[in-house]
Enzyme design. Structure first.
Site, PDB file in Angstrom:
ATOM      1  N   GLN A 153      -4.530  -1.833   9.691  1.00  0.00           N
ATOM      2  CA  GLN A 153      -4.375  -2.967   9.101  1.00  0.00           C
ATOM      3  C   GLN A 153      -5.260  -4.115   9.918  1.00  0.00           C
ATOM      4  OE1 GLN A 153      -3.513  -3.518   6.025  1.00  0.00           O
ATOM      5  NE2 GLN A 153      -4.058  -5.562   6.019  1.00  0.00           N
ATOM      6  N   ASP A 186     -11.005   2.687   4.080  1.00  0.00           N
ATOM      7  CA  ASP A 186     -11.422   1.110   4.019  1.00  0.00           C
ATOM      8  C   ASP A 186     -12.656   0.787   3.904  1.00  0.00           C
ATOM      9  OD1 ASP A 186      -9.125  -0.801   3.956  1.00  0.00           O
ATOM     10  OD2 ASP A 186      -8.615  -0.760   6.113  1.00  0.00           O
ATOM     11  N   LYS A 188       0.777  -1.180   0.062  1.00  0.00           N
ATOM     12  CA  LYS A 188      -0.078   0.076   0.114  1.00  0.00           C
ATOM     13  C   LYS A 188       0.709   1.262  -0.006  1.00  0.00           C
ATOM     14  CE  LYS A 188      -3.625  -2.467   2.241  1.00  0.00           C
ATOM     15  NZ  LYS A 188      -4.380  -2.810   3.253  1.00  0.00           N
TER      16      LYS A 188
END
Ligand code: NAD
Length: 302
Positions: free
Chosen positions: A105, A128, A61
């Site tokens: 994460q 997200d 990412k």
């Protein structure tokens, strides 16, 4: 071969190549955005602990941010961070005007309540798309951030020109980050969309039978090679979301990545199929970048 017989041509949905193309498109948009006098979009990622797969995802990412001209910040903390300390980081990122969007994460260490962290993220920075308000918007068909993996799959279907309207989609897996949002997106009015959707999970009876009814089959379980050819309809579109590290001493890293679909067995029956790796994974990152650019643009106009 008789006149009526045809051979099934399987096409590969190459997420790697498509993601590179879309990254170039995003980079061009970013360059224009910056030329208009805005600062670069800024994505932050919080990585807790030492899980190898999580580190690999976050590294990808961060690298992708540089490729499209974003600023990125990686915040790393040890696995024994307390929930209160992690919440402080989230609150700090929410309040930081220099950050457009951020991710924490997953999975987090067991002593931390994932849901409490997800709910602490400002929905406007929730790139997200995991916050209940973004999930609610998705369910209602309202604008908001869509979780990156299902969004990436929709982009793949769209760019490949795969007809979805009126077709039967079967999604295996009901997680809140993949299976459930995927089923919502496919059933929503739109293109791609307008599918009749069956959502299968660990308690589904006759999984093979359900799968055989699928024109579009999305497997998001995490059980390597569970989908065999006898579970797939001739000509189906098969999307393999699963990524599992399977030990293999002959591989350079000591493991190989396996999807939920037994690719060699299933591919000859499909019209389209995604490989693992190089299918859904790279598209997930592209969707995260898209969400971050959108967050920057919305932030600047609010
Ligand atoms: P999860 O563990 O949260 O959910 C798995 C789902 O599979 C559950 O809903 C469960 O009901 C279902 N399931 C379990 N066993 C089953 C069975 N025998 N038959 C039918 N359904 C069954 O997992 P997740 O976070 O949704 O991820 C699923 C897979 O996708 C994992 O391999 C993960 O690594 C991968 N993943 C890939 C990407 C990507 O970018 N490619 C992104 C997210 C997740």
């Amino acid at each position: 071969m008789s006149e009526n017989e045809t051979t099934m041509e399987t096409a590969i949905l190459d997420g790697k190549a498509l993601s590179q193309q879309i990254k170039q498109e995003i980079a061009a948009e970013v360059a224009e955005w910056v030329a208009q006098g805005h600062r670069k979009p800024h994505l932050a990622a919080v990585l807790v602990g030492n899980d190898g797969a999580s580190r690999t995802y976050v590294d990808h990412k961060v690298k992708s941010c540089a490729q499209v001209g974003f600023t990125s910040t990686l915040i790393e903390r040890p696995a024994d961070i307390t929930q209160a300390e992690l919440l402080d980081i989230v609150h700090g990122l929410n309040a930081d005007d220099g950050i457009d969007g951020f991710i924490v994460q997953l999975p987090l260490p067991r002593h931390i309540d994932d849901q409490a962290i997800i709910e602490a993220v400002d929905p406007k920075k929730d790139v997200d798309g995991f916050h209940p308000s973004n999930m609610g918007n998705l369910a209602l068909g309202l604008p908001g951030f869509v979780p990156a993996t299902p969004a990436g799959i929709m982009t793949m279907l769209e760019r490949a020109g795969i007809e979805t309207e009126g077709r039967h989609a079967v999604v295996i897996g009901r997680s809140s980050i993949v299976g459930t949002p995927m089923s919502l997106l496919l059933s929503r009015s739109g293109n791609p969309g307008n599918c009749t959707v069956t959502l299968c999970h660990s308690r589904t009876r006759n999984l093979a039978e359900e799968c055989r009814r699928a024109d579009i089959l999305v497997a998001a379980v995490g059980r390597p090679e569970m989908i065999k050819a006898d579970m797939v309809k001739e000509g189906a579109v098969v999307i393999d979301v699963g990524i599992t590290r399977v030990e293999d001493p002959t591989a350079k890293r000591g493991y190989r990545l396996k999807g939920d679909v037994d690719y060699n067995d299933v591919a000859p029956k499909c019209s389209w199929i995604t490989p693992v790796p190089g299918g859904v994974g790279p598209m997930t990152i592209v969707s995260l970048l898209r969400n971050t650019l959108a967050a920057a643009q919305r932030g600047a106009s609010s």
